[in-house]
Design an enzyme around this catalytic site. Structure first.
Site, short mmCIF file in Angstrom:
data_model
loop_
_atom_site.label_atom_id
_atom_site.label_comp_id
_atom_site.label_asym_id
_atom_site.label_seq_id
_atom_site.Cartn_x
_atom_site.Cartn_y
_atom_site.Cartn_z
N PHE A 149 0.87 -1.18 0.00
CA PHE A 149 0.00 0.00 0.00
C PHE A 149 0.90 1.23 0.00
CE2 PHE A 149 -2.37 3.59 1.49
CZ PHE A 149 -3.54 3.48 0.76
N ASP A 236 9.65 2.84 1.49
CA ASP A 236 8.50 3.69 1.82
C ASP A 236 8.28 3.59 3.33
OD1 ASP A 236 6.08 4.84 2.37
OD2 ASP A 236 5.01 3.92 0.69
N LYS A 265 3.34 11.41 6.70
CA LYS A 265 2.53 11.28 7.93
C LYS A 265 3.12 12.04 9.11
CE LYS A 265 0.32 6.89 6.69
NZ LYS A 265 -1.08 7.18 6.44
N1 PLP Z 1 2.83 4.86 1.86
C1 PLP Z 1 2.46 4.14 2.92
C2 PLP Z 1 3.33 3.03 3.41
C3 PLP Z 1 1.25 4.41 3.57
O1 PLP Z 1 0.87 3.66 4.61
C4 PLP Z 1 0.45 5.46 3.08
C5 PLP Z 1 -0.85 5.76 3.72
O2 PLP Z 1 -1.37 5.05 4.53
C6 PLP Z 1 0.89 6.19 1.98
C7 PLP Z 1 2.08 5.86 1.40
C8 PLP Z 1 0.04 7.29 1.41
O3 PLP Z 1 0.07 8.41 2.24
P1 PLP Z 1 -1.06 9.54 2.06
O4 PLP Z 1 -2.34 8.98 2.53
O5 PLP Z 1 -0.57 10.68 2.93
O6 PLP Z 1 -1.06 9.90 0.61
#
Ligand code: PLP
Length: 413
Positions: A149, A236, A265
């Protein structure tokens, strides 16, 4: 199990009705309307307090309204909030320097949401592939993990295997190959087979999938395989990073340094949307004026808050708290195995708890927890994810564990 046994009050019902009437239904929230937050706790419109065990999917690692972050934000609100990058501002430089120190990288590129930072990393990797590695035009391939994700943009959902997130959004962006998360042989096979691979993108721990940890040593093996193949390792750490797992980055648990960190975040302290990637000059140096950007990326308000976040992380206090409270949470949850819980996965103050289907779904348990003053969210049917703010006290975690045990018992009866 019944959905929520406690009836919602008039203020709650009115707020829900208004939201459902006017806001698109892209979420399915629990029936609680939050009006205030302080530390690990929130208060709803009925005046009831709840322990926030989701913490904005880890965006609230420092809790609600941390006084240091609020003070910094208030000062910056009075001074300057936005310039765009058409001009310099006096907050981006200090923030960028400190983020480079935190990550050990030479350059950073700030954006806003996590998905934007992931997109940035993908673009940088492709451009690096063409300009530095010499991959023929439009041949760049990025290896991703099954069960990933990374956000919600069209390109990102192109390589998602979550049907709900992906269906009906095609045509999809090409150039991605998926391998099973944790299976190093599959990754090695793709790296040998495919000639245009420029990067491997992975979450060091798959958060949305239910806090799924790779086998021990896997991140190191990915690092070695990427180095041997001359491709970039992109971690990520949007959800796993910034102290959540007990280290600054989840990659730190294996002593692994990726080529590109993707952060978001908690970088914005739960106050603003702030994300960034960090990489060395040989990688991020491919970005030239006009080739990427964002109106709000690097804005002074976000940078001031991000700078304070980094200063707070540099004491190690939040990483230590995640380890200590995480050990308490893990021990308490493991004791529930066999009593409605089939598996527990913990790293720092972050847990994925698989429920016995006989108990009900994860959503059922979220309702039972809500009744007991705990906000938590199911993920993938029968799994509950717990990620309380890192400011949660020993008593708070005790409260969470008691509520969890009682909710399971009520479900079983
Ligand atoms: N990458 C990871 C690992 C995430 O858990 C998330 C969101 O939960 C994102 C990217 C996307 O972040 P955003 O919701 O701020 O676009």
């Amino acid at each position: 199990m019944a959905e929520q046994s406690r009836p919602a009050g008039a203020s709650t019902r009115a707020a829900i009705e208004q939201t459902e009437r006017w806001a698109a239904r892209n979420y399915h929230p629990l029936p609680v309307v939050i009006a205030r937050g302080e530390g690990a706790w929130v208060t709803d419109v009925e005046g009831r307090r709840h322990l926030d065990a989701l913490a904005g999917y880890s965006a609230l690692n420092f809790g609600h309204g941390h006084p240091r972050l609020l003070a910094r934000a208030h000062a910056q609100l009075d001074a300057l909030t936005l310039t765009s990058r058409a001009f310099y501002n006096d907050q981006l430089g200090p923030f960028a320097e400190e983020l480079c120190a935190l990550t050990g990288k030479a350059l950073t590129l700030p954006m806003n949401t996590g998905a934007e930072a992931v997109e940035t990393a993908l673009k940088v990797a492709r451009k690096w592939g063409y300009r530095v590695k010499g991959v023929p035009e439009n041949q760049a391939t990025i290896v991703v993990m099954e069960g990933n994700f990374h956000g919600r943009t069209t390109t990102i959902v192109s390589f998602s295997d979550d049907k709900v997130a992906r269906d009906d959004y095609g045509p999809f962006t090409p150039g991605f190959v998926s391998v099973p998360f944790g299976d190093i042989d599959s990754l090695r096979a793709v790296l040998e087979r495919e000639s245009g691979v420029v990067a491997v993108l992975l979450e060091p721990i798959q958060g949305e999938r239910g806090v799924v940890l790779p086998p021990a040593g896997y991140l190191q093996q990915v690092r070695e395989s990427c180095s041997a193949a001359g491709v970039l390792m992109i971690a990520d750490e949007v959800q796993s990073g910034l102290a959540r797992t007990g280290e600054t980055f989840a990659c730190d648990h294996e002593g692994v340094v990726p080529d590109i960190y993707v952060l978001g975040k908690a970088l914005g302290g739960g106050l603003v949307a702030l994300s960034a990637i960090a990489a060395d000059e040989r990688v991020l140096g491919v970005i030239t004026p006009g080739s990427h950007g964002s109106t709000f990326g690097g804005n002074p308000l976000a940078c001031a808050i991000g700078h304070e976040v980094i200063a707070m992380l540099s004491t190690g206090e939040f990483q230590a708290a995640a380890r200590e409270r995480g050990a308490q949470l893990a021990a308490g949850l493991e004791a529930l195995t066999g009593h409605g819980v089939t598996a527990v996965r913990c790293r720092g103050l972050w847990a994925g708890v698989d429920l016995d289907p006989a108990i009900g779904t994860g959503r059922d348990l979220s309702y039972a927890l809500l009744d007991r003053g705990v906000l938590a969210k199911d993920t993938h049917g029968s799994t509950i994810r717990l990620a309380p703010p890192l400011v949660a006290t020993e008593a708070d975690i005790g409260f969470l564990l008691t509520a969890f045990r009682d909710a399971l018992a009520a479900s079983a009866s």
